[in-house]
Design a protein around this motif. Structure first.
Motif, PDB file in Angstrom:
ATOM      1  N   GLU A  95     -60.690  -9.286 -19.609  1.00  0.00           N
ATOM      2  CA  GLU A  95     -59.998 -10.460 -20.146  1.00  0.00           C
ATOM      3  C   GLU A  95     -60.701 -11.754 -19.726  1.00  0.00           C
ATOM      4  O   GLU A  95     -60.884 -12.662 -20.541  1.00  0.00           O
ATOM      5  N   ILE A  96     -61.125 -11.841 -18.469  1.00  0.00           N
ATOM      6  CA  ILE A  96     -61.840 -13.023 -17.979  1.00  0.00           C
ATOM      7  C   ILE A  96     -63.140 -13.213 -18.759  1.00  0.00           C
ATOM      8  O   ILE A  96     -63.443 -14.313 -19.219  1.00  0.00           O
ATOM      9  N   LEU A  97     -63.906 -12.149 -18.911  1.00  0.00           N
ATOM     10  CA  LEU A  97     -65.192 -12.251 -19.608  1.00  0.00           C
ATOM     11  C   LEU A  97     -65.009 -12.628 -21.072  1.00  0.00           C
ATOM     12  O   LEU A  97     -65.757 -13.447 -21.608  1.00  0.00           O
ATOM     13  N   GLN A  98     -63.999 -12.079 -21.715  1.00  0.00           N
ATOM     14  CA  GLN A  98     -63.736 -12.418 -23.113  1.00  0.00           C
ATOM     15  C   GLN A  98     -63.287 -13.876 -23.247  1.00  0.00           C
ATOM     16  O   GLN A  98     -63.716 -14.582 -24.160  1.00  0.00           O
ATOM     17  N   SER A  99     -62.439 -14.330 -22.330  1.00  0.00           N
ATOM     18  CA  SER A  99     -61.992 -15.734 -22.348  1.00  0.00           C
ATOM     19  C   SER A  99     -63.162 -16.677 -22.136  1.00  0.00           C
ATOM     20  O   SER A  99     -63.281 -17.707 -22.800  1.00  0.00           O
ATOM     21  N   TYR A 100     -64.040 -16.316 -21.198  1.00  0.00           N
ATOM     22  CA  TYR A 100     -65.210 -17.141 -20.910  1.00  0.00           C
ATOM     23  C   TYR A 100     -66.140 -17.207 -22.121  1.00  0.00           C
ATOM     24  O   TYR A 100     -66.618 -18.289 -22.488  1.00  0.00           O
ATOM     25  N   GLU A 101     -66.387 -16.066 -22.749  1.00  0.00           N
ATOM     26  CA  GLU A 101     -67.242 -16.041 -23.939  1.00  0.00           C
ATOM     27  C   GLU A 101     -66.663 -16.916 -25.043  1.00  0.00           C
ATOM     28  O   GLU A 101     -67.385 -17.687 -25.676  1.00  0.00           O
ATOM     29  N   LYS A 102     -65.357 -16.812 -25.244  1.00  0.00           N
ATOM     30  CA  LYS A 102     -64.704 -17.576 -26.310  1.00  0.00           C
ATOM     31  C   LYS A 102     -64.751 -19.075 -26.022  1.00  0.00           C
ATOM     32  O   LYS A 102     -65.021 -19.878 -26.912  1.00  0.00           O
ATOM     33  N   ALA A 103     -64.512 -19.459 -24.767  1.00  0.00           N
ATOM     34  CA  ALA A 103     -64.470 -20.876 -24.406  1.00  0.00           C
ATOM     35  C   ALA A 103     -65.852 -21.510 -24.355  1.00  0.00           C
ATOM     36  O   ALA A 103     -66.034 -22.657 -24.764  1.00  0.00           O
ATOM     37  N   SER A 104     -66.857 -20.777 -23.870  1.00  0.00           N
ATOM     38  CA  SER A 104     -68.174 -21.369 -23.645  1.00  0.00           C
ATOM     39  C   SER A 104     -69.152 -21.140 -24.791  1.00  0.00           C
ATOM     40  O   SER A 104     -70.145 -21.853 -24.914  1.00  0.00           O
ATOM     41  N   GLY A 105     -68.908 -20.126 -25.598  1.00  0.00           N
ATOM     42  CA  GLY A 105     -69.864 -19.763 -26.636  1.00  0.00           C
ATOM     43  C   GLY A 105     -71.010 -18.922 -26.100  1.00  0.00           C
ATOM     44  O   GLY A 105     -71.879 -18.511 -26.844  1.00  0.00           O
ATOM     45  N   GLN A 106     -71.006 -18.664 -24.790  1.00  0.00           N
ATOM     46  CA  GLN A 106     -72.036 -17.815 -24.190  1.00  0.00           C
ATOM     47  C   GLN A 106     -71.575 -16.371 -24.272  1.00  0.00           C
ATOM     48  O   GLN A 106     -70.419 -16.078 -24.061  1.00  0.00           O
ATOM     49  N   MET A 107     -72.507 -15.485 -24.557  1.00  0.00           N
ATOM     50  CA  MET A 107     -72.171 -14.077 -24.662  1.00  0.00           C
ATOM     51  C   MET A 107     -72.796 -13.323 -23.494  1.00  0.00           C
ATOM     52  O   MET A 107     -73.909 -13.622 -23.087  1.00  0.00           O
ATOM     53  N   ILE A 108     -72.074 -12.351 -22.980  1.00  0.00           N
ATOM     54  CA  ILE A 108     -72.600 -11.508 -21.924  1.00  0.00           C
ATOM     55  C   ILE A 108     -73.653 -10.605 -22.548  1.00  0.00           C
ATOM     56  O   ILE A 108     -73.396  -9.935 -23.550  1.00  0.00           O
ATOM     57  N   ASN A 109     -74.832 -10.558 -21.968  1.00  0.00           N
ATOM     58  CA  ASN A 109     -75.909  -9.713 -22.476  1.00  0.00           C
ATOM     59  C   ASN A 109     -75.824  -8.365 -21.752  1.00  0.00           C
ATOM     60  O   ASN A 109     -76.218  -8.250 -20.594  1.00  0.00           O
ATOM     61  N   ALA A 110     -75.315  -7.355 -22.438  1.00  0.00           N
ATOM     62  CA  ALA A 110     -75.137  -6.027 -21.832  1.00  0.00           C
ATOM     63  C   ALA A 110     -76.468  -5.415 -21.403  1.00  0.00           C
ATOM     64  O   ALA A 110     -76.526  -4.665 -20.431  1.00  0.00           O
ATOM     65  N   GLN A 111     -77.557  -5.739 -22.099  1.00  0.00           N
ATOM     66  CA  GLN A 111     -78.859  -5.179 -21.744  1.00  0.00           C
ATOM     67  C   GLN A 111     -79.399  -5.758 -20.441  1.00  0.00           C
ATOM     68  O   GLN A 111     -80.203  -5.134 -19.769  1.00  0.00           O
ATOM     69  N   LYS A 112     -78.960  -6.952 -20.089  1.00  0.00           N
ATOM     70  CA  LYS A 112     -79.401  -7.570 -18.837  1.00  0.00           C
ATOM     71  C   LYS A 112     -78.361  -7.439 -17.733  1.00  0.00           C
ATOM     72  O   LYS A 112     -78.528  -7.970 -16.647  1.00  0.00           O
ATOM     73  N   SER A 113     -77.277  -6.753 -18.020  1.00  0.00           N
ATOM     74  CA  SER A 113     -76.187  -6.589 -17.051  1.00  0.00           C
ATOM     75  C   SER A 113     -76.219  -5.191 -16.466  1.00  0.00           C
ATOM     76  O   SER A 113     -76.752  -4.265 -17.070  1.00  0.00           O
ATOM     77  N   SER A 114     -75.639  -5.058 -15.299  1.00  0.00           N
ATOM     78  CA  SER A 114     -75.543  -3.728 -14.688  1.00  0.00           C
ATOM     79  C   SER A 114     -74.231  -3.615 -13.939  1.00  0.00           C
ATOM     80  O   SER A 114     -73.572  -4.613 -13.643  1.00  0.00           O
ATOM     81  N   ILE A 115     -73.861  -2.393 -13.646  1.00  0.00           N
ATOM     82  CA  ILE A 115     -72.642  -2.123 -12.894  1.00  0.00           C
ATOM     83  C   ILE A 115     -72.989  -1.128 -11.790  1.00  0.00           C
ATOM     84  O   ILE A 115     -73.764  -0.194 -12.004  1.00  0.00           O
ATOM     85  N   SER A 116     -72.452  -1.372 -10.617  1.00  0.00           N
ATOM     86  CA  SER A 116     -72.673  -0.485  -9.474  1.00  0.00           C
ATOM     87  C   SER A 116     -71.322  -0.098  -8.898  1.00  0.00           C
ATOM     88  O   SER A 116     -70.390  -0.897  -8.908  1.00  0.00           O
ATOM     89  N   PHE A 117     -71.242   1.113  -8.409  1.00  0.00           N
ATOM     90  CA  PHE A 117     -70.004   1.612  -7.828  1.00  0.00           C
ATOM     91  C   PHE A 117     -70.217   1.985  -6.370  1.00  0.00           C
ATOM     92  O   PHE A 117     -71.313   2.374  -5.971  1.00  0.00           O
ATOM     93  N   SER A 118     -69.155   1.916  -5.616  1.00  0.00           N
ATOM     94  CA  SER A 118     -69.174   2.419  -4.241  1.00  0.00           C
ATOM     95  C   SER A 118     -69.417   3.914  -4.290  1.00  0.00           C
ATOM     96  O   SER A 118     -69.024   4.603  -5.235  1.00  0.00           O
ATOM     97  N   SER A 119     -70.057   4.444  -3.260  1.00  0.00           N
ATOM     98  CA  SER A 119     -70.311   5.883  -3.217  1.00  0.00           C
ATOM     99  C   SER A 119     -69.011   6.683  -3.164  1.00  0.00           C
ATOM    100  O   SER A 119     -68.980   7.853  -3.497  1.00  0.00           O
TER     101      SER A 119
END
Length: 126
Positions: A95-119
């Motif tokens: 929800e935060i990321l979608q709100s930010y994209e809508k308000a700023s016009g900036q889009m999250i680039n999934a190809q330049k993003s990553s996710i890490s998890f605790s072991s």
């Protein structure tokens, strides 16, 4: 907004100014205003993260046993979000990321993003 919405560009052709272009969206890369506009947008993202940390929907994590909880870190144009993997935290982050994209016009680039998890994060949660 006047500095952004009224800009126009001309071209030099054989040392003569010709043509005029009025951009329809955003400002050109390298514009002196660009860093300031980015900072204002980053403040909005930071504020959204702080609000959700305060209300408990994106509580963040402790980086040390007695340290404060942190749910986001910003450095230059990089953002790191730290959260638990429970459904409420994940839904809040989306929800935060979608709100930010809508308000700023900036889009999250999934190809330049990553996710890490605790072991300790179960495979089915990942």
């Amino acid at each position: 907004m006047e500095c952004i919405s009224t800009v126009s560009y001309s071209f030099l052709l054989n040392n003569e100014v010709v043509g005029e272009v009025h951009p329809h969206r955003g400002i050109r890369q390298g514009d002196p205003l660009s860093p300031y506009i980015f900072i204002i947008c980053a403040e909005v993202l930071s504020g959204l993260c702080k609000t959700t940390q305060e209300n408990g929907t994106l509580p963040g994590i402790r980086v040390s046993r007695y340290g404060p909880k942190v749910n986001h870190l910003l450095f230059a144009d990089d953002t790191m979000i730290l959260t638990k993997t429970d459904p409420l935290s994940c839904a809040t982050l989306v929800e935060i990321l979608q709100s930010y994209e809508k308000a700023s016009g900036q889009m999250i680039n999934a190809q330049k993003s990553s996710i890490s998890f605790s072991s300790k994060t179960p495979v089915e949660i990942r």
